[in-house]
Design an enzyme around this catalytic site. Structure first.
Site, mmCIF file in Angstrom:
data_model
loop_
_atom_site.group_PDB
_atom_site.id
_atom_site.type_symbol
_atom_site.label_atom_id
_atom_site.label_comp_id
_atom_site.label_asym_id
_atom_site.label_seq_id
_atom_site.Cartn_x
_atom_site.Cartn_y
_atom_site.Cartn_z
ATOM 1 N N GLY A 1 -3.110 7.023 2.046
ATOM 2 C CA GLY A 1 -3.954 5.894 1.653
ATOM 3 C C GLY A 1 -5.396 6.108 2.110
ATOM 4 O O GLY A 1 -5.629 6.565 3.233
ATOM 5 N N GLN A 2 -6.336 5.775 1.241
ATOM 6 C CA GLN A 2 -7.750 5.915 1.581
ATOM 7 C C GLN A 2 -8.177 4.941 2.678
ATOM 8 O O GLN A 2 -9.199 5.130 3.312
ATOM 9 C CB GLN A 2 -8.611 5.720 0.316
ATOM 10 C CG GLN A 2 -10.103 5.851 0.537
ATOM 11 C CD GLN A 2 -10.506 7.174 1.190
ATOM 12 O OE1 GLN A 2 -9.994 8.239 0.832
ATOM 13 N NE2 GLN A 2 -11.417 7.102 2.153
ATOM 14 N N GLY B 1 0.831 -1.211 0.000
ATOM 15 C CA GLY B 1 0.000 0.000 0.000
ATOM 16 C C GLY B 1 0.861 1.254 0.000
ATOM 17 O O GLY B 1 0.649 2.177 -0.800
ATOM 18 N N HIS B 2 1.867 1.291 0.888
ATOM 19 C CA HIS B 2 2.787 2.447 0.901
ATOM 20 C C HIS B 2 3.522 2.550 -0.441
ATOM 21 O O HIS B 2 3.719 3.646 -0.973
ATOM 22 C CB HIS B 2 3.859 2.293 1.987
ATOM 23 C CG HIS B 2 3.327 2.190 3.379
ATOM 24 N ND1 HIS B 2 3.400 1.043 4.127
ATOM 25 C CD2 HIS B 2 2.723 3.113 4.162
ATOM 26 C CE1 HIS B 2 2.873 1.256 5.307
ATOM 27 N NE2 HIS B 2 2.447 2.486 5.371
ATOM 28 N N GLN C 1 -8.277 9.931 8.431
ATOM 29 C CA GLN C 1 -7.006 10.676 8.399
ATOM 30 C C GLN C 1 -6.953 11.581 7.166
ATOM 31 O O GLN C 1 -6.481 12.715 7.236
ATOM 32 C CB GLN C 1 -5.834 9.704 8.406
ATOM 33 C CG GLN C 1 -4.478 10.366 8.229
ATOM 34 C CD GLN C 1 -3.331 9.417 8.500
ATOM 35 O OE1 GLN C 1 -2.936 9.233 9.643
ATOM 36 N NE2 GLN C 1 -2.785 8.809 7.450
ATOM 37 N N ASP D 1 -7.059 4.801 5.565
ATOM 38 C CA ASP D 1 -7.245 5.674 6.723
ATOM 39 C C ASP D 1 -8.070 6.874 6.271
ATOM 40 O O ASP D 1 -7.573 8.002 6.167
ATOM 41 C CB ASP D 1 -5.879 6.106 7.280
ATOM 42 C CG ASP D 1 -5.104 4.911 7.812
ATOM 43 O OD1 ASP D 1 -5.650 4.162 8.626
ATOM 44 O OD2 ASP D 1 -3.955 4.716 7.385
ATOM 45 N N SER E 1 -2.272 -3.589 5.888
ATOM 46 C CA SER E 1 -2.016 -2.788 7.087
ATOM 47 C C SER E 1 -0.799 -3.365 7.789
ATOM 48 O O SER E 1 -0.578 -4.585 7.768
ATOM 49 C CB SER E 1 -3.224 -2.864 8.015
ATOM 50 O OG SER E 1 -2.864 -2.462 9.330
ATOM 51 N N SER E 2 -0.060 -2.471 8.441
ATOM 52 C CA SER E 2 1.116 -2.932 9.189
ATOM 53 C C SER E 2 0.688 -3.875 10.312
ATOM 54 O O SER E 2 1.491 -4.658 10.806
ATOM 55 C CB SER E 2 1.835 -1.743 9.798
ATOM 56 O OG SER E 2 1.809 -0.668 8.930
ATOM 57 N N ARG E 3 -0.573 -3.782 10.738
ATOM 58 C CA ARG E 3 -1.048 -4.621 11.847
ATOM 59 C C ARG E 3 -1.417 -6.033 11.412
ATOM 60 O O ARG E 3 -1.569 -6.914 12.265
ATOM 61 C CB ARG E 3 -2.269 -3.996 12.501
ATOM 62 C CG ARG E 3 -1.941 -2.692 13.184
ATOM 63 C CD ARG E 3 -3.188 -1.965 13.625
ATOM 64 N NE ARG E 3 -2.882 -0.572 13.878
ATOM 65 C CZ ARG E 3 -2.464 -0.087 15.043
ATOM 66 N NH1 ARG E 3 -2.363 -0.853 16.070
ATOM 67 N NH2 ARG E 3 -2.164 1.184 15.175
HETATM 68 O O1 PAF Z 1 -0.713 7.019 8.150
HETATM 69 C C1 PAF Z 1 0.363 7.022 8.796
HETATM 70 O O2 PAF Z 1 1.201 6.147 8.646
HETATM 71 C C2 PAF Z 1 0.628 8.154 9.785
HETATM 72 O O3 PAF Z 1 -0.526 8.529 10.450
HETATM 73 C C3 PAF Z 1 1.301 9.376 9.139
HETATM 74 C C4 PAF Z 1 0.411 10.064 8.125
HETATM 75 C C5 PAF Z 1 2.611 8.953 8.474
HETATM 76 C C6 PAF Z 1 1.644 10.410 10.226
HETATM 77 O O4 PAF Z 1 2.509 9.870 11.188
#
Ligand code: PAF
Length: 276
Positions: A144-145, A33-34, A150, A147, A182-184
């Site tokens: 990323g959508q 995703g990243h 966020q 979150d 997700s990292s989790r």
């Molecule tokens: O989405 C994330 O990984 C974090 O909330 C971010 C945007 C890098 C801020 O620390």
């Protein structure tokens, strides 16, 4: 890939970089995703800076911060492979110097859902994102959508601080069974991992019921979650306005969001939708 560790280095790099400049903030534990965010920035911008900082200020639970997966070498390799031209990896003291006393306090879209479940979380997110945006002054910033709240918070932050940056929300990258990356996810055991796919199925069931109203959409989503034994708790299921995170009024773009616990792992996901 150039490595930057101070805001002075970030400013100097960004000031000399070809434009447009893209910024991809991450907390590491880099997954596909990243990488899709970095790849998109690399396609759309002349230079891309990724950032890698596990931000203690956005963890309301210190145990969660301690458990957060860290693999700096793997992350740097993945960000370089995705096309980042530079990576900003500040030590904690660079971001929060001794005597640090300036916080961004978010209202509006930061208050419900994750904001209610994790007090102070979005103040921590907004503070670090503001510092990164002011430090790099990028033309575009990629999130990323997955979150989705966020994204709404960052858009509000950018509008309220009058920053000149295009906020890009990239589609959620999913496993074959629909589980959002997700990292989790790596914290789930095999049974939990199988059960976690119910979250996306539940959101799809909610979306399919939207024609019958917001209550029906939320109920359809909850019904799927209730059938999955690996889902140990449902923190919320909510149909909200995409920009304000207020309960959806039936007008404009909606987001069906849910947060569940699978074992002790908390997972969030959402789907964007409209009634048309
Ligand atoms: O989405 C994330 O990984 C974090 O909330 C971010 C945007 C890098 C801020 O620390």
């Amino acid at each position: 890939m150039e490595r930057l560790t101070t805001f002075e280095e970030l400013r100097a790099y960004a000031g000399a970089a070809p434009r447009p400049l893209g910024l991809v903030p991450t907390m590491g534990a880099v997954h596909a995703g990243h990488m899709s965010l970095v790849e998109r920035s690399s396609r759309e911008c002349a230079a891309t800076v990724a950032t890698l900082f596990v931000n203690p200020a956005q963890f309301d639970d210190k145990g969660d911060f301690a458990r957060y997966p860290r693999d700096a070498e793997g992350d740097l390799a993945a960000l370089a492979a995705a096309g980042a031209d530079a990576v900003f990896t500040p030590p904690e003291r660079e971001v929060y110097p001794a005597g640090f006393a300036t916080w961004v306090r978010m209202g509006g879209p930061a208050l419900p859902l994750e904001g209610a479940a994790r007090p102070g979380h979005f103040d921590g997110v907004a503070t670090i994102v503001a510092k990164l945006l002011i430090g790099a002054l990028p033309d575009a910033a990629y999130f990323g959508q997955k979150d989705g709240q966020q994204v709404a918070v960052v858009r509000r932050l950018v509008a309220d601080l009058g920053l000149s940056v295009r906020v890009v929300a990239a589609p959620t990258v999913r496993e074959a069974d629909g589980l959002a990356l997700s990292s989790r996810n790596g914290l789930l055991n095999a049974e939990q991992r199988r059960g976690a796919a119910a979250l996306h199925r539940a959101l799809q069931a909610g979306a399919a019921a939207l024609g019958e109203g917001a209550g029906a959409a939320e109920a359809a989503c909850r019904a799927v979650l209730a059938k999955e034994p690996q889902v140990s708790a449902v923190d919320y299921v909510a149909l909200v306005d995409q920009a304000t995170m207020a309960p959806w009024s039936g007008q404009g773009e909606a987001m069906l969001a849910a947060a569940v616990r699978v074992g002790s792992v908390r997972l969030i996901d959402n789907l964007l939708m409209s009634a048309d």
